[in-house]
Design a protein around this motif. Structure first.
Motif, PDB file in Angstrom:
ATOM      1  N   VAL A   1       0.829  -1.207   0.000  1.00  0.00           N
ATOM      2  CA  VAL A   1       0.000   0.000   0.000  1.00  0.00           C
ATOM      3  C   VAL A   1       0.867   1.262   0.000  1.00  0.00           C
ATOM      4  CG1 VAL A   1      -1.907  -1.146   1.161  1.00  0.00           C
ATOM      5  CG2 VAL A   1      -0.148  -0.014   2.510  1.00  0.00           C
ATOM      6  N   ASP A   2       0.222   2.422  -0.248  1.00  0.00           N
ATOM      7  CA  ASP A   2       0.963   3.676  -0.311  1.00  0.00           C
ATOM      8  C   ASP A   2       1.204   4.286   1.063  1.00  0.00           C
ATOM      9  OD1 ASP A   2       1.136   3.885  -3.184  1.00  0.00           O
ATOM     10  OD2 ASP A   2      -1.029   4.139  -3.143  1.00  0.00           O
ATOM     11  N   ALA A   3       0.273   4.054   1.955  1.00  0.00           N
ATOM     12  CA  ALA A   3       0.428   4.629   3.290  1.00  0.00           C
ATOM     13  C   ALA A   3      -0.161   3.685   4.325  1.00  0.00           C
ATOM     14  CB  ALA A   3      -0.270   5.984   3.372  1.00  0.00           C
ATOM     15  N   VAL A   4       0.469   3.626   5.471  1.00  0.00           N
ATOM     16  CA  VAL A   4      -0.055   2.830   6.582  1.00  0.00           C
ATOM     17  C   VAL A   4      -0.308   3.777   7.742  1.00  0.00           C
ATOM     18  CG1 VAL A   4       0.372   0.923   8.176  1.00  0.00           C
ATOM     19  CG2 VAL A   4       1.322   0.823   5.878  1.00  0.00           C
ATOM     20  N   LEU A   5      -1.538   3.844   8.185  1.00  0.00           N
ATOM     21  CA  LEU A   5      -1.864   4.677   9.330  1.00  0.00           C
ATOM     22  C   LEU A   5      -2.208   3.772  10.503  1.00  0.00           C
ATOM     23  CD1 LEU A   5      -4.209   7.430   7.838  1.00  0.00           C
ATOM     24  CD2 LEU A   5      -1.728   7.345   7.868  1.00  0.00           C
ATOM     25  N   CYS A   6      -1.669   4.095  11.668  1.00  0.00           N
ATOM     26  CA  CYS A   6      -1.970   3.289  12.842  1.00  0.00           C
ATOM     27  C   CYS A   6      -2.825   4.110  13.798  1.00  0.00           C
ATOM     28  CB  CYS A   6      -0.707   2.859  13.562  1.00  0.00           C
ATOM     29  SG  CYS A   6       0.499   2.161  12.468  1.00  0.00           S
ATOM     30  N   PHE A   7      -3.876   3.494  14.251  1.00  0.00           N
ATOM     31  CA  PHE A   7      -4.775   4.135  15.193  1.00  0.00           C
ATOM     32  C   PHE A   7      -4.445   3.558  16.560  1.00  0.00           C
ATOM     33  CE2 PHE A   7      -9.460   5.665  15.061  1.00  0.00           C
ATOM     34  CZ  PHE A   7      -9.050   6.870  15.563  1.00  0.00           C
ATOM     35  N   GLU A   8      -4.056   4.403  17.490  1.00  0.00           N
ATOM     36  CA  GLU A   8      -3.625   3.907  18.797  1.00  0.00           C
ATOM     37  C   GLU A   8      -4.399   4.604  19.906  1.00  0.00           C
ATOM     38  OE1 GLU A   8       0.371   5.194  18.862  1.00  0.00           O
ATOM     39  OE2 GLU A   8       1.046   3.756  17.366  1.00  0.00           O
ATOM     40  N   GLY A   9      -4.288   4.059  21.071  1.00  0.00           N
ATOM     41  CA  GLY A   9      -4.919   4.693  22.222  1.00  0.00           C
ATOM     42  C   GLY A   9      -5.307   3.668  23.247  1.00  0.00           C
TER      43      GLY A   9
ATOM     44  N   ILE B   1      10.711   0.471  39.688  1.00  0.00           N
ATOM     45  CA  ILE B   1      10.411   1.727  38.996  1.00  0.00           C
ATOM     46  C   ILE B   1       9.182   1.540  38.122  1.00  0.00           C
ATOM     47  CG2 ILE B   1      11.272   3.515  37.422  1.00  0.00           C
ATOM     48  CD1 ILE B   1      14.087   2.636  38.062  1.00  0.00           C
ATOM     49  N   TYR B   2       8.227   2.423  38.281  1.00  0.00           N
ATOM     50  CA  TYR B   2       7.064   2.455  37.400  1.00  0.00           C
ATOM     51  C   TYR B   2       7.091   3.799  36.687  1.00  0.00           C
ATOM     52  CZ  TYR B   2       5.728  -1.304  40.491  1.00  0.00           C
ATOM     53  OH  TYR B   2       5.721  -2.455  41.218  1.00  0.00           O
ATOM     54  N   LEU B   3       6.984   3.758  35.376  1.00  0.00           N
ATOM     55  CA  LEU B   3       7.072   4.991  34.601  1.00  0.00           C
ATOM     56  C   LEU B   3       5.876   5.062  33.669  1.00  0.00           C
ATOM     57  CD1 LEU B   3       9.373   7.098  34.569  1.00  0.00           C
ATOM     58  CD2 LEU B   3      10.203   6.019  32.503  1.00  0.00           C
ATOM     59  N   ASN B   4       5.294   6.241  33.585  1.00  0.00           N
ATOM     60  CA  ASN B   4       4.068   6.371  32.794  1.00  0.00           C
ATOM     61  C   ASN B   4       4.011   7.736  32.124  1.00  0.00           C
ATOM     62  OD1 ASN B   4       1.494   5.797  31.838  1.00  0.00           O
ATOM     63  ND2 ASN B   4       0.528   6.700  33.637  1.00  0.00           N
ATOM     64  N   VAL B   5       3.514   7.785  30.903  1.00  0.00           N
ATOM     65  CA  VAL B   5       3.257   9.065  30.259  1.00  0.00           C
ATOM     66  C   VAL B   5       1.754   9.249  30.228  1.00  0.00           C
ATOM     67  CG1 VAL B   5       3.496  10.450  28.171  1.00  0.00           C
ATOM     68  CG2 VAL B   5       5.313   8.884  28.822  1.00  0.00           C
ATOM     69  N   ILE B   6       1.309  10.385  30.737  1.00  0.00           N
ATOM     70  CA  ILE B   6      -0.129  10.625  30.862  1.00  0.00           C
ATOM     71  C   ILE B   6      -0.787  10.782  29.498  1.00  0.00           C
ATOM     72  CG2 ILE B   6      -1.840  12.206  31.841  1.00  0.00           C
ATOM     73  CD1 ILE B   6      -0.462  11.689  34.199  1.00  0.00           C
ATOM     74  N   GLY B   7      -1.986  10.262  29.374  1.00  0.00           N
ATOM     75  CA  GLY B   7      -2.805  10.536  28.191  1.00  0.00           C
ATOM     76  C   GLY B   7      -2.606   9.571  27.040  1.00  0.00           C
ATOM     77  N   GLY B   8      -1.916   8.447  27.278  1.00  0.00           N
ATOM     78  CA  GLY B   8      -1.759   7.453  26.213  1.00  0.00           C
ATOM     79  C   GLY B   8      -0.782   7.853  25.134  1.00  0.00           C
ATOM     80  N   LEU B   9      -0.010   8.907  25.384  1.00  0.00           N
ATOM     81  CA  LEU B   9       0.977   9.334  24.389  1.00  0.00           C
ATOM     82  C   LEU B   9       2.192   8.421  24.476  1.00  0.00           C
ATOM     83  CD1 LEU B   9       1.141  11.846  22.469  1.00  0.00           C
ATOM     84  CD2 LEU B   9       2.723  12.791  24.110  1.00  0.00           C
ATOM     85  N   HIS B  10       2.783   8.126  23.320  1.00  0.00           N
ATOM     86  CA  HIS B  10       4.002   7.326  23.330  1.00  0.00           C
ATOM     87  C   HIS B  10       5.175   8.201  22.912  1.00  0.00           C
ATOM     88  CE1 HIS B  10       5.822   3.300  23.465  1.00  0.00           C
ATOM     89  NE2 HIS B  10       6.757   3.937  22.799  1.00  0.00           N
TER      90      HIS B  10
END
Ligand SMILES: Nc1ncnc2c1ncn2[C@@H]1O[C@H](COP(=O)(O)OP(=O)(O)O)[C@@H](O)[C@H]1O
Ligand SMILES: [Mg+2]
Ligand SMILES: [Zn+2]
Length: 466
Positions: free
Chosen positions: A235-243, A356-365
């Motif tokens: 394909v020409d483009a691959v879009l990933c939907f995350e969350g 250690i627990y590490l987290n980024v708020i809001g589901g951002l990677h």
């Protein structure tokens, strides 16, 4: 009837084996074999060869000067967050693969853009997963209607393509490519062969008739696209939907794009009226952030051309396990291990005795080293129980020697912090050594992790003298 043979095919490299294998001898992938039925009759092979070699059309090489340029006609989907990820809209004659976990909102997004696109052009929405009634119900909930929006519930590729010829749409949406099957092939729908055949048919249709095609692709448990790995290359483009399913925020990013950059992200929020665009992600990600607690630090990362401020949270607590736990969410695990090792070695902080627990708020990677200092500050803050001020953003990469390395586009990041009302920004000294930045926020240049640690200590001292 042709000669049918049951085989196992590697979904990564399409290596064929008569029996199931745990590890692919060709590409080394684990657990990649799925059962398939292939037709070994001479007629079928002749068909394949004919299509593969393009017999019938003359292939001739031309000097580049004489090549005519393809016109790149784009149509806006009406959702600017999606258009940006696509590189400025949907390209005519291109094929986009939209992937994501079940329930993330792929069908919702596509029905919404179908509604918008159908105001100016004809759209055909093919659903192999839902009935017409279900689609109607969802369309009503999303407020989608339109005379030029055609819906087809069919999974037979030949019948679908016949309808495409009859309806003559400019945009075709296939939800999902895994449900489509070709009766010519004897494999079951969703198998490597069937998915490849179906995708090839739609790609050929898109190129021949100059139609924009969006294919929905399911992902398997490991997060890769179900079916052949080749799909991504075709394909020409691959879009990933995350969350996160628990959170309403959804992020769409391009994994590949022949017509644009792959760095852009689009941010949406899932509501009962469908997906709403979030033009100001920083504000959303920072909304309701805890104030005056240790272990938190704001960071400014760059997603494509857009700076986004998010918050890193760390919790460091004494371990009760033989080997301490390291749990990360939203940050690369190895990056976190590297930062931990640097802080332990250069500053003598005893992370090895702590979980250690590490987290980024809001589901951002965040996959940028520019977040290193913020991660380090969050961890130092948690282990020393000293609070990182709420009005401070940290930007910078950490090297193995404990040095703070320069990052790209610092000015843009500082401007975003300025815009959102932060008053201090930790920046790598090397960035502003030669090119100072004029801004209303106070810049705190640091050269090493030691200075980062001292920053927090000074902060504490300043509070005491107040
Ligand atoms: N009536 C509803 N009100 C609000 N949200 C809904 C409703 N029905 C479904 N959703 C949301 O839509 C999501 C399903 O989206 P869908 O587009 O079907 O996902 P996909 O096609 O990726 O599997 C659900 O996870 C849920 O969050
Ligand atoms: Mg769906
Ligand atoms: Zn393989």
């Amino acid at each position: 009837m042709g000669r049918l043979k049951s085989v196992f095919i590697c979904s990564n490299c399409e290596f064929e084996s008569p029996k199931w294998l745990g590890k692919c001898p060709k590409c080394g992938a684990w657990n990649s074999f799925t059962e398939d039925v292939i037709d070994t009759s001479p007629e079928k092979n002749a068909q394949e060869i004919k299509r593969g070699s393009g017999v019938g059309t003359d292939a001739r090489a031309l000097p580049l000067d004489e090549m005519s340029q393809d016109e790149c006609i784009r149509s806006l989907t009406g959702l600017s967050e999606l258009d940006r990820v696509l590189g400025g809209g949907l390209v005519r004659g291109s094929v986009v693969l939209l992937t994501g976990e079940p329930g993330i909102g792929k069908s919702t997004l596509l029905l919404q853009i179908s509604g918008i696109l159908s105001e100016s052009r004809r759209v055909l929405y093919i659903s192999g997963e839902e009935s017409g009634g279900q689609l109607k119900l969802r369309a009503k909930r999303l407020g989608v209607d339109g005379k030029e929006l055609f819906v087809l519930t069919e999974t037979n590729v030949d019948k679908v393509l016949r309808e495409v010829d009859r309806v003559k749409p400019e945009v075709v949406i296939v939800d999902s490519v895994q449900t489509m099957y070709s009766p010519l092939s004897s494999s079951s729908p969703g198998s490597v062969t069937q998915v490849r055949e179906a995708a090839l048919s739609f790609i050929a249709k898109a190129k021949n008739d100059n139609i924009s095609v969006i294919l929905v692709g399911h992902v398997n448990k490991e997060g890769s696209i179900a079916g052949p790995k080749l799909l991504e290359h075709m394909v020409d483009a691959v879009l990933c939907f995350e969350g996160d399913h628990q959170q309403a925020y959804r992020i769409i990013r391009a994994g590949k794009n022949r017509y644009g950059s792959t760095n852009e992200i689009g941010v949406f929020e899932m509501t009962d009226k469908g997906l709403c665009q979030v033009p100001n992600p920083s504000e959303v990600l920072l909304a309701g952030r805890p104030k005056k607690v240790s272990g938190n630090c704001a960071v400014c990362t760059l997603e494509g051309t857009r700076p986004i401020i998010a918050e890193v949270q760390a919790l460091v607590s004494p371990t009760s396990f033989p080997s301490p736990r390291r749990t990360v969410n939203g940050v690369d695990y190895n990056r976190m291990c590297l930062i931990t090792a640097v802080l332990e070695k250069r500053l003598g902080l005893r992370f090895s005795a702590n979980d250690i627990y590490l987290n980024v708020i809001g589901g951002l990677h965040i996959d940028e080293p520019a977040a290193d200092i913020a991660i380090a500050l969050a961890m130092i803050s948690s282990i020393t129980d000293k609070i990182v001020p709420d009005d401070l953003v940290a930007i910078g990469e950490i090297g193995l020697a404990g040095e703070c390395r320069a990052v790209s586009s610092l000015e843009q990041r500082v401007r975003e912090a300025e815009r959102l009302g932060f008053s201090r920004v930790v920046v790598p000294y090397r960035n502003i050594e030669k090119r100072p930045i004029e801004c209303s926020v106070k810049l705190l240049p640091v050269k090493s992790v030691y200075e980062v640690l001292m920053l927090l200590a000074d902060e504490e001292k300043a509070k005491e003298t107040l």
